[in-house]
Design a protein around this motif. Structure first.
Motif, PDB file in Angstrom:
ATOM      1  N   UNK A 252      -7.672  -1.040   2.477  1.00 49.70           N
ATOM      2  CA  UNK A 252      -8.126  -1.876   1.359  1.00 49.70           C
ATOM      3  C   UNK A 252      -9.248  -1.195   0.575  1.00 49.70           C
ATOM      4  N   UNK A 253     -10.184  -0.604   1.306  1.00 50.71           N
ATOM      5  CA  UNK A 253     -11.308   0.063   0.648  1.00 50.71           C
ATOM      6  C   UNK A 253     -10.817   1.267  -0.157  1.00 50.71           C
ATOM      7  N   UNK A 254      -9.903   2.041   0.439  1.00 50.60           N
ATOM      8  CA  UNK A 254      -9.367   3.213  -0.252  1.00 50.60           C
ATOM      9  C   UNK A 254      -8.584   2.800  -1.494  1.00 50.60           C
ATOM     10  N   UNK A 255      -7.844   1.708  -1.381  1.00 51.90           N
ATOM     11  CA  UNK A 255      -7.077   1.200  -2.518  1.00 51.90           C
ATOM     12  C   UNK A 255      -8.016   0.787  -3.648  1.00 51.90           C
ATOM     13  N   UNK A 256      -9.052   0.028  -3.324  1.00 55.07           N
ATOM     14  CA  UNK A 256      -9.979  -0.443  -4.355  1.00 55.07           C
ATOM     15  C   UNK A 256     -10.717   0.723  -5.019  1.00 55.07           C
ATOM     16  N   UNK A 257     -11.091   1.722  -4.231  1.00 58.46           N
ATOM     17  CA  UNK A 257     -11.778   2.883  -4.797  1.00 58.46           C
ATOM     18  C   UNK A 257     -10.881   3.607  -5.797  1.00 58.46           C
ATOM     19  N   UNK A 258      -9.612   3.778  -5.443  1.00 58.73           N
ATOM     20  CA  UNK A 258      -8.683   4.458  -6.344  1.00 58.73           C
ATOM     21  C   UNK A 258      -8.469   3.637  -7.616  1.00 58.73           C
ATOM     22  N   UNK A 259      -8.321   2.330  -7.462  1.00 58.40           N
ATOM     23  CA  UNK A 259      -8.128   1.460  -8.620  1.00 58.40           C
ATOM     24  C   UNK A 259      -9.342   1.521  -9.551  1.00 58.40           C
ATOM     25  N   UNK A 260     -10.539   1.511  -8.982  1.00 55.06           N
ATOM     26  CA  UNK A 260     -11.754   1.593  -9.793  1.00 55.06           C
ATOM     27  C   UNK A 260     -11.786   2.893 -10.603  1.00 55.06           C
ATOM     28  N   UNK A 261     -11.393   3.994  -9.958  1.00 54.51           N
ATOM     29  CA  UNK A 261     -11.405   5.279 -10.642  1.00 54.51           C
ATOM     30  C   UNK A 261     -10.380   5.315 -11.779  1.00 54.51           C
ATOM     31  N   UNK A 262      -9.188   4.811 -11.515  1.00 51.37           N
ATOM     32  CA  UNK A 262      -8.155   4.802 -12.552  1.00 51.37           C
ATOM     33  C   UNK A 262      -8.587   3.939 -13.731  1.00 51.37           C
TER      34      UNK A 262
ATOM     35  N   UNK B   1       0.818  -1.206   0.000  1.00 50.66           N
ATOM     36  CA  UNK B   1       0.000   0.000   0.000  1.00 50.66           C
ATOM     37  C   UNK B   1       0.856   1.261   0.000  1.00 50.66           C
ATOM     38  N   UNK B   2       1.961   1.220   0.720  1.00 49.86           N
ATOM     39  CA  UNK B   2       2.863   2.374   0.751  1.00 49.86           C
ATOM     40  C   UNK B   2       3.421   2.638  -0.641  1.00 49.86           C
ATOM     41  N   UNK B   3       3.875   1.598  -1.330  1.00 50.70           N
ATOM     42  CA  UNK B   3       4.427   1.762  -2.664  1.00 50.70           C
ATOM     43  C   UNK B   3       3.375   2.278  -3.646  1.00 50.70           C
ATOM     44  N   UNK B   4       2.168   1.745  -3.554  1.00 49.66           N
ATOM     45  CA  UNK B   4       1.101   2.186  -4.470  1.00 49.66           C
ATOM     46  C   UNK B   4       0.777   3.660  -4.238  1.00 49.66           C
ATOM     47  N   UNK B   5       0.581   4.045  -2.975  1.00 47.95           N
ATOM     48  CA  UNK B   5       0.208   5.433  -2.680  1.00 47.95           C
ATOM     49  C   UNK B   5       1.328   6.393  -3.055  1.00 47.95           C
ATOM     50  N   UNK B   6       2.580   5.976  -2.825  1.00 46.72           N
ATOM     51  CA  UNK B   6       3.711   6.836  -3.165  1.00 46.72           C
ATOM     52  C   UNK B   6       3.821   7.039  -4.665  1.00 46.72           C
ATOM     53  N   UNK B   7       3.726   5.947  -5.423  1.00 46.35           N
ATOM     54  CA  UNK B   7       3.835   6.056  -6.879  1.00 46.35           C
ATOM     55  C   UNK B   7       2.649   6.832  -7.456  1.00 46.35           C
ATOM     56  N   UNK B   8       1.446   6.583  -6.933  1.00 45.89           N
ATOM     57  CA  UNK B   8       0.261   7.283  -7.432  1.00 45.89           C
ATOM     58  C   UNK B   8       0.379   8.786  -7.216  1.00 45.89           C
ATOM     59  N   UNK B   9       0.981   9.184  -6.109  1.00 44.94           N
ATOM     60  CA  UNK B   9       1.125  10.613  -5.813  1.00 44.94           C
ATOM     61  C   UNK B   9       2.068  11.306  -6.790  1.00 44.94           C
ATOM     62  N   UNK B  10       2.890  10.517  -7.488  1.00 48.21           N
ATOM     63  CA  UNK B  10       3.836  11.079  -8.464  1.00 48.21           C
ATOM     64  C   UNK B  10       3.205  11.232  -9.853  1.00 48.21           C
ATOM     65  N   UNK B  11       2.018  10.692 -10.034  1.00 48.95           N
ATOM     66  CA  UNK B  11       1.343  10.766 -11.334  1.00 48.95           C
ATOM     67  C   UNK B  11       0.412  11.973 -11.333  1.00 48.95           C
ATOM     68  N   UNK B  12       0.766  12.984 -12.108  1.00 50.81           N
ATOM     69  CA  UNK B  12       0.053  14.265 -12.071  1.00 50.81           C
ATOM     70  C   UNK B  12      -1.437  14.119 -12.376  1.00 50.81           C
ATOM     71  N   UNK B  13      -1.781  13.308 -13.361  1.00 45.55           N
ATOM     72  CA  UNK B  13      -3.176  13.203 -13.767  1.00 45.55           C
ATOM     73  C   UNK B  13      -4.025  12.573 -12.659  1.00 45.55           C
ATOM     74  N   UNK B  14      -3.442  11.690 -11.874  1.00 42.30           N
ATOM     75  CA  UNK B  14      -4.188  11.081 -10.763  1.00 42.30           C
ATOM     76  C   UNK B  14      -4.484  12.124  -9.699  1.00 42.30           C
TER      77      UNK B  14
END
Length: 254
Positions: free
Chosen positions: A183-193, A24-37
């Protein structure tokens, strides 16, 4: 018909504590580096980031409840093996044999990249060691064997696996709750992407999707013991420096 890339599914509930946090740490860190997200789904991204911070705190708070005699013994043993491994690699740098020196230098850099400290929070150490061991027994196996350290690496893995087994059986209720929120926050973000990639096309999201699907394959194989392949073909990217791992907010109290 063009098939847009999508993030694959993974059963995050089945991960051990250390692996779950690191994933989860790796996913949130990498996602924060993606401007469009950050631009198009800031609330979903911030929810995951906040959940990861809370999970980190719960890992620290649950430390004492996890420290059974069996766990203390396994933790101390793996720390001894890890220190011995570091010492052996460092010592090998001075051996005047080119092949050995080269292997030692590569492994020394790997050790520096992971920044594992036996005094760090127990589950964080477990997750980092899991990834380090995957490298030592995979892509860096040649260097380990060149130094004759594979038996030591195998013992380190056994000790780390013992820690994983014990900690998986015991989990503080607050940590269970924190993991569920993450887990819920992760799934919500994945659904949006996935939704944006489907509607707008995956060009702006392809790099992140490829990265996350590669992580998912890794965790399925190494953590969940599942056979897995990515559903996407990676988009060529420039090599980057290894991501720095999070420093523990509080030192271990053991």
């Amino acid at each position: 018909m063009i098939q847009n890339k999508q993030i694959d599914a993974i059963t995050v509930e089945a991960m051990n504590n250390g692996a779950h946090y690191m994933f989860m740490y790796r996913v949130s860190t990498r996602a924060s580096e993606i401007e469009v997200i950050g631009q198009k789904m800031p609330d979903y991204l911030s929810s995951l980031q906040a959940a990861v911070v809370t999970e980190d705190k719960c890992l620290v708070l649950s430390q004492k409840s996890l420290l059974s005699d069996k766990l203390k013994e396994a933790d101390a043993l793996r720390d001894d093996y890890y220190r011995a491994f570091k010492k052996a690699v460092k010592g090998s740098e001075g051996i005047p044999v080119p092949a050995i020196q080269e292997a030692a230098i590569i492994l020394s850099q790997l050790i520096k990249d992971y920044r594992i400290d036996p005094k760090m929070q127990l589950d964080k150490e477990t997750g980092l060691l899991m990834n380090l061991l995957d490298d030592l027994m995979g892509k860096n196996k040649t260097q380990v064997e060149a130094l004759g350290l594979m038996p030591l690496v195998e013992e380190l893995k056994k000790a780390n696996d013992e820690v994983i087994e014990v900690t998986t059986q015991r989990m503080d209720e607050s940590l269970k709750t924190a993991r569920a929120v993450t887990d819920e926050a992760y799934r919500d973000l994945v659904k949006m992407i996935n939704a944006y990639a489907l509607v707008e096309g995956d060009a702006a999201y392809a790099g992140f999707i490829d990265y996350l699907n590669a992580e998912i394959v890794h965790y399925k194989r190494e953590v969940l013991n599942q056979k897995a392949t990515s559903s996407t073909t990676p988009t060529p990217v420039e090599p980057s420096e290894p991501e720095p791992e999070p420093e523990p907010e509080n030192p271990d109290v053991v």
